[in-house]
Design a protein around this motif. Sequence first.
Motif, PDB file in Angstrom:
ATOM      1  N   UNK A   1       0.807  -1.233   0.000  1.00 39.94           N
ATOM      2  CA  UNK A   1       0.000   0.000   0.000  1.00 39.94           C
ATOM      3  C   UNK A   1       0.838   1.281   0.000  1.00 39.94           C
ATOM      4  N   UNK A   2       2.027   1.240   0.598  1.00 39.20           N
ATOM      5  CA  UNK A   2       2.870   2.445   0.634  1.00 39.20           C
ATOM      6  C   UNK A   2       3.735   2.605  -0.619  1.00 39.20           C
ATOM      7  N   UNK A   3       3.562   1.713  -1.609  1.00 42.10           N
ATOM      8  CA  UNK A   3       4.301   1.820  -2.866  1.00 42.10           C
ATOM      9  C   UNK A   3       5.550   0.968  -2.931  1.00 42.10           C
ATOM     10  N   UNK A   4       6.051   0.506  -1.784  1.00 40.13           N
ATOM     11  CA  UNK A   4       7.229  -0.357  -1.798  1.00 40.13           C
ATOM     12  C   UNK A   4       6.877  -1.696  -2.438  1.00 40.13           C
ATOM     13  N   UNK A   5       7.907  -2.442  -2.822  1.00 42.11           N
ATOM     14  CA  UNK A   5       7.733  -3.732  -3.478  1.00 42.11           C
ATOM     15  C   UNK A   5       8.174  -4.847  -2.543  1.00 42.11           C
ATOM     16  N   UNK A   6       7.346  -5.895  -2.431  1.00 41.67           N
ATOM     17  CA  UNK A   6       7.686  -7.056  -1.618  1.00 41.67           C
ATOM     18  C   UNK A   6       7.994  -8.221  -2.539  1.00 41.67           C
ATOM     19  N   UNK A   7       9.147  -8.844  -2.313  1.00 42.06           N
ATOM     20  CA  UNK A   7       9.588 -10.002  -3.096  1.00 42.06           C
ATOM     21  C   UNK A   7       9.884 -11.143  -2.145  1.00 42.06           C
ATOM     22  N   UNK A   8       9.330 -12.299  -2.403  1.00 37.89           N
ATOM     23  CA  UNK A   8       9.611 -13.471  -1.588  1.00 37.89           C
ATOM     24  C   UNK A   8       8.458 -13.851  -0.697  1.00 37.89           C
ATOM     25  N   UNK A   9       8.764 -14.738   0.232  1.00 39.25           N
ATOM     26  CA  UNK A   9       7.715 -15.254   1.104  1.00 39.25           C
ATOM     27  C   UNK A   9       7.325 -14.221   2.158  1.00 39.25           C
ATOM     28  N   UNK A  10       6.205 -14.464   2.796  1.00 42.81           N
ATOM     29  CA  UNK A  10       5.756 -13.584   3.870  1.00 42.81           C
ATOM     30  C   UNK A  10       6.681 -13.698   5.074  1.00 42.81           C
ATOM     31  N   UNK A  11       7.364 -14.817   5.222  1.00 44.84           N
ATOM     32  CA  UNK A  11       8.225 -15.054   6.369  1.00 44.84           C
ATOM     33  C   UNK A  11       9.613 -14.432   6.197  1.00 44.84           C
TER      34      UNK A  11
ATOM     35  N   UNK B   1      10.784 -12.711   3.086  1.00 38.68           N
ATOM     36  CA  UNK B   1      10.928 -11.921   1.870  1.00 38.68           C
ATOM     37  C   UNK B   1      11.667 -10.621   2.130  1.00 38.68           C
ATOM     38  N   UNK B   2      11.867  -9.865   1.076  1.00 42.88           N
ATOM     39  CA  UNK B   2      12.515  -8.558   1.189  1.00 42.88           C
ATOM     40  C   UNK B   2      11.569  -7.489   0.645  1.00 42.88           C
ATOM     41  N   UNK B   3      11.709  -6.299   1.186  1.00 40.23           N
ATOM     42  CA  UNK B   3      10.930  -5.165   0.723  1.00 40.23           C
ATOM     43  C   UNK B   3      11.913  -4.111   0.235  1.00 40.23           C
ATOM     44  N   UNK B   4      11.653  -3.585  -0.950  1.00 41.41           N
ATOM     45  CA  UNK B   4      12.536  -2.581  -1.544  1.00 41.41           C
ATOM     46  C   UNK B   4      11.693  -1.400  -2.020  1.00 41.41           C
ATOM     47  N   UNK B   5      12.316  -0.237  -2.155  1.00 40.46           N
ATOM     48  CA  UNK B   5      11.562   0.895  -2.692  1.00 40.46           C
ATOM     49  C   UNK B   5      11.238   0.664  -4.166  1.00 40.46           C
ATOM     50  N   UNK B   6      10.138   1.214  -4.619  1.00 43.44           N
ATOM     51  CA  UNK B   6       9.759   1.078  -6.030  1.00 43.44           C
ATOM     52  C   UNK B   6      10.855   1.597  -6.952  1.00 43.44           C
ATOM     53  N   UNK B   7      11.642   2.565  -6.471  1.00 39.87           N
ATOM     54  CA  UNK B   7      12.724   3.137  -7.289  1.00 39.87           C
ATOM     55  C   UNK B   7      13.781   2.090  -7.657  1.00 39.87           C
ATOM     56  N   UNK B   8      13.823   0.966  -6.922  1.00 41.86           N
ATOM     57  CA  UNK B   8      14.789  -0.090  -7.241  1.00 41.86           C
ATOM     58  C   UNK B   8      14.583  -0.601  -8.665  1.00 41.86           C
ATOM     59  N   UNK B   9      13.353  -0.551  -9.140  1.00 43.38           N
ATOM     60  CA  UNK B   9      13.046  -0.988 -10.510  1.00 43.38           C
ATOM     61  C   UNK B   9      12.800   0.203 -11.421  1.00 43.38           C
TER      62      UNK B   9
ATOM     63  N   UNK C   1      22.244   1.360  -9.110  1.00 45.35           N
ATOM     64  CA  UNK C   1      22.747   1.016  -7.777  1.00 45.35           C
ATOM     65  C   UNK C   1      22.114  -0.263  -7.243  1.00 45.35           C
ATOM     66  N   UNK C   2      20.867  -0.533  -7.638  1.00 47.96           N
ATOM     67  CA  UNK C   2      20.223  -1.775  -7.226  1.00 47.96           C
ATOM     68  C   UNK C   2      20.727  -2.949  -8.045  1.00 47.96           C
ATOM     69  N   UNK C   3      21.020  -2.751  -9.313  1.00 41.76           N
ATOM     70  CA  UNK C   3      21.603  -3.823 -10.118  1.00 41.76           C
ATOM     71  C   UNK C   3      22.931  -4.261  -9.500  1.00 41.76           C
ATOM     72  N   UNK C   4      23.722  -3.309  -9.029  1.00 41.25           N
ATOM     73  CA  UNK C   4      24.979  -3.651  -8.358  1.00 41.25           C
ATOM     74  C   UNK C   4      24.677  -4.391  -7.057  1.00 41.25           C
ATOM     75  N   UNK C   5      23.773  -3.865  -6.260  1.00 37.28           N
ATOM     76  CA  UNK C   5      23.444  -4.470  -4.959  1.00 37.28           C
ATOM     77  C   UNK C   5      22.999  -5.916  -5.119  1.00 37.28           C
ATOM     78  N   UNK C   6      22.169  -6.189  -6.125  1.00 31.31           N
ATOM     79  CA  UNK C   6      21.656  -7.545  -6.306  1.00 31.31           C
ATOM     80  C   UNK C   6      22.683  -8.497  -6.923  1.00 31.31           C
TER      81      UNK C   6
END
Length: 174
Positions: A102-112, A114-122, A139-144
């Motif tokens: 709801x706040x615009x961030x992106x959740x990837x992975x399981x509910x237990x 997973x990771x949450x990243x800012x939408x700007x990551x994509x 900067x996110x491509x490098x991080x990942x």
Amino acid sequence: MTGRYVMAAGEVVRLLDAIDAYQVEVSLSGGWAVDALLGEQTREHSDLDLWAPAGHLEWLFRALAGCGVDRVFPWPGDRPWNFVLHDGDRLRVDLHLFERLPDGRLHYGSAVDGVTVPAEALGGCGEIAGRTVRCEAPEWAVRWHTGYPPRAADRHDVPLLCSRFEIPLPPEFS
């Protein structure tokens, strides 16, 4: 280019055009994202890594199936949010499904765990074969590409991104 699984830029554009026809907004990840950010193909790619909204999976399947990419390619570590589809020959698409919070961030992975990243990551923008594409921000491509022992492709990609975008080189690449 050599190897069984080599994906040409024209094939990437064809797949992205098909996905766009279904109005699914994907962002490139992995090697093609790196080359898109650099604006040129710098190495061979065995697959196309894509970030996609989980809620659009049906339409993504339809688009890819229309291009013959309609089979699951079992891979160690597959999860419902990350798996590979293929065409039975040489085209592979590695899907990374996320949910927008709801706040615009992106959740990837399981509910237990997973990771949450800012939408700007994509929020990156690049080009493949003259076509503008959405992709990971540099900067996110490098991080990942960090947090695990670097592969040969990582050792190729990360220094190029860091040099082009003036990002500090992660210690494991020094």
